[in-house]
Enzyme design. Structure first.
Site, mmCIF file in Angstrom:
data_model
loop_
_atom_site.group_PDB
_atom_site.id
_atom_site.type_symbol
_atom_site.label_atom_id
_atom_site.label_comp_id
_atom_site.label_asym_id
_atom_site.label_seq_id
_atom_site.Cartn_x
_atom_site.Cartn_y
_atom_site.Cartn_z
ATOM 1 N N CYS A 37 0.855 -1.178 0.000
ATOM 2 C CA CYS A 37 0.000 0.000 0.000
ATOM 3 C C CYS A 37 0.897 1.236 0.000
ATOM 4 C CB CYS A 37 -0.960 -0.007 1.182
ATOM 5 S SG CYS A 37 -0.127 -0.056 2.789
ATOM 6 N N THR A 38 0.323 2.406 0.196
ATOM 7 C CA THR A 38 1.089 3.643 0.046
ATOM 8 C C THR A 38 2.204 3.774 1.065
ATOM 9 O OG1 THR A 38 -0.918 4.710 -0.766
ATOM 10 C CG2 THR A 38 0.910 6.148 -0.153
#
Length: 323
Positions: free
Chosen positions: A189-190
């Protein structure tokens, strides 16, 4: 001899942070943390919940240092990990410290990311893992984020919200992990926080071998040279920078005020794109009255900027607390 412009302000320091830890009374932590931010000119959003703290803030390096020292003084936060980047202008309009049920909303009850999360993989080792044909690579981010960029060969669940991830996995599990299929799952994810929960969720669902990218995409883009990278495109970020590339350099995307989705150069050339009012993704979702309201707000913001003052109503519609 070339002259230097010594009046140019130093870049804004941007700090993304999260920590899963048990807070017995998160409400008691809110006001002192908000005061530390405001007293030091730090803006952004921090979320407090019984399971910990999450957010992104920006300000001067000195101001950020003071706020981070305050956060590290909270119970269980001494080893807080922070991801730094920079911006030439302040990426946030306001300072907010919010109380939430979860610091990243998945809606799966009492998952324990501290005890049950998957195995961290350092950015320098990530390429080998995801290149392995026995590894299934899953992007845990939302559909509008994945549209900006993703790792080569990753599966896009096409989920509009992180809350939708559990239902997607349960529906797709047999196809992904049925008899004779690869058993290793790698997720990213980010900044890493959603993977703390998604890997804990998969382990609770009985998946044994689960990995996630330590520090998320941002750490990978910061540390892995572009010529060795398996990342394609840019990475959407939840502030006014909109997207970043390798080395965390500013990306090419804009942000639609109306829906907060990223706007590519191609989208910006569409007749459905109007700065401050609409983009191709949301034009059909908003009424003429709503777009006129967005236009007026945009006009007021531009006027305030031209006069060198803050627009007190300036804010952006929110995606939620996914990252």
């Amino acid at each position: 001899m070339e002259s230097r412009n010594t009046d140019r302000p130093a870049p804004i320091c941007v700090a993304a942070l999260y920590n899963f830890v048990r807070f017995d009374d998160p409400a008691a932590l809110r006001e002192p943390l908000l005061k530390a931010c405001r007293d030091n000119g730090v803006r952004g959003t921090l979320l407090l919940a019984p399971e910990g703290i999450n957010g992104t803030i920006a300000g001067s390096q000195d101001g950020i240092d003071v706020v981070l020292a305050h956060v590290r003084s909270l119970p269980g936060c001494a080893d807080l990990d922070v991801k730094y980047s920079s911006a030439q202008t302040m990426p946030f309009h306001r300072t907010k410290v919010r109380l939430k049920r979860e610091i990243v909303t998945m809606g799966q009850g009492d998952l324990d990311p501290v005890a049950k999360a998957g195995t961290y993989v350092d950015p320098q080792d990530w390429n080998d893992l995801i290149a392995d044909p026995d590894t299934i690579v899953i992007d845990t981010r939302n559909d509008y984020e994945v549209s900006v960029g993703q790792f080569e060969g990753a599966i896009d669940p096409r989920t509009p919200s992180f809350r939708d991830f559990p239902a997607w996995f349960r529906a797709e599990r047999e196809r992904l992990l049925g008899e004779g299929k690869p058993a290793k799952v790698a997720m990213y994810c980010t900044g890493g926080i959603r993977c703390e929960k998604s890997t804990a969720f998969l382990k609770a669902e009985g998946v044994e071998e689960v990995y996630h990218l330590k520090g998320g995409i941002l750490k990978y883009l910061e540390t892995v040279p572009e010529e060795l990278s398996m990342w394609r495109g840019e990475c959407f970020v939840f502030d006014q920078r909109v997207s970043v590339g390798h080395g965390l350099a500013p990306g090419s995307h804009l942000l639609c005020f109306a829906c907060r989705r990223p706007v590519s150069r191609r989208d910006a050339a569409s007749p459905l794109y109007e700065e401050g009012a609409s983009c191709p993704a949301c034009h059909g979702e908003r009424s003429d009255e709503q777009r006129e309201s967005y236009r007026e707000r945009h006009r007021q913001e531009m006027l305030a900027e031209a006069e060198g003052r803050a627009h007190v109503g300036a804010t952006l519609p929110e995606h939620g607390d996914d990252e």
